[in-house]
Design a protein around this motif. Structure first.
Motif, mmCIF file in Angstrom:
data_model
loop_
_atom_site.group_PDB
_atom_site.id
_atom_site.type_symbol
_atom_site.label_atom_id
_atom_site.label_comp_id
_atom_site.label_asym_id
_atom_site.label_seq_id
_atom_site.Cartn_x
_atom_site.Cartn_y
_atom_site.Cartn_z
ATOM 1 N N PRO A 103 0.807 -1.183 -0.116
ATOM 2 C CA PRO A 103 -0.028 0.090 0.052
ATOM 3 C C PRO A 103 0.686 1.287 0.091
ATOM 4 N N PHE A 104 0.040 2.230 -0.122
ATOM 5 C CA PHE A 104 0.975 3.719 -0.416
ATOM 6 C C PHE A 104 1.452 4.034 0.865
ATOM 7 N N LEU A 105 0.916 3.837 1.983
ATOM 8 C CA LEU A 105 1.651 4.181 3.356
ATOM 9 C C LEU A 105 2.791 3.291 3.658
ATOM 10 N N VAL A 134 10.116 4.940 2.058
ATOM 11 C CA VAL A 134 11.074 5.974 1.598
ATOM 12 C C VAL A 134 11.550 6.656 2.748
ATOM 13 N N ILE A 135 10.703 7.081 3.729
ATOM 14 C CA ILE A 135 11.148 8.109 4.865
ATOM 15 C C ILE A 135 12.325 7.364 5.487
#
Length: 70
Positions: free
Chosen positions: A2-4, A10-11
């Motif tokens: 999922p996007f989150l 990435v973070i």
């Protein structure tokens, strides 16, 4: 994923990259790999013994690189 989940990955990658910026490797005359502390069980080598161990580590790394090539 999922996007989150992607956002979290990435973070984390950005955090890991940014955490190494405080070591000031660029523009200093430090020995590569010398981060200012010694591992407790491997710190007893000086002089010729240290050079021999470092050369053995470089040789093992080169052998591993050749082995991965095939």
């Amino acid at each position: 994923v999922p996007f989150l989940g992607w956002l979290q990955i990435v973070i984390y990658c950005l955090y890991v990259e940014a955490s190494g910026l405080g070591f000031n490797y660029i523009g200093t005359e430090q020995t590569p790999g010398d981060v200012g502390w010694k591992p407790p069980l491997l710190s007893g080598f000086d002089g010729e013994a240290k050079t021999k161990k470092l050369n053995a580590e470089i040789a093992n790394g080169r052998l591993a690189m050749m082995a991965i090539i095939g």
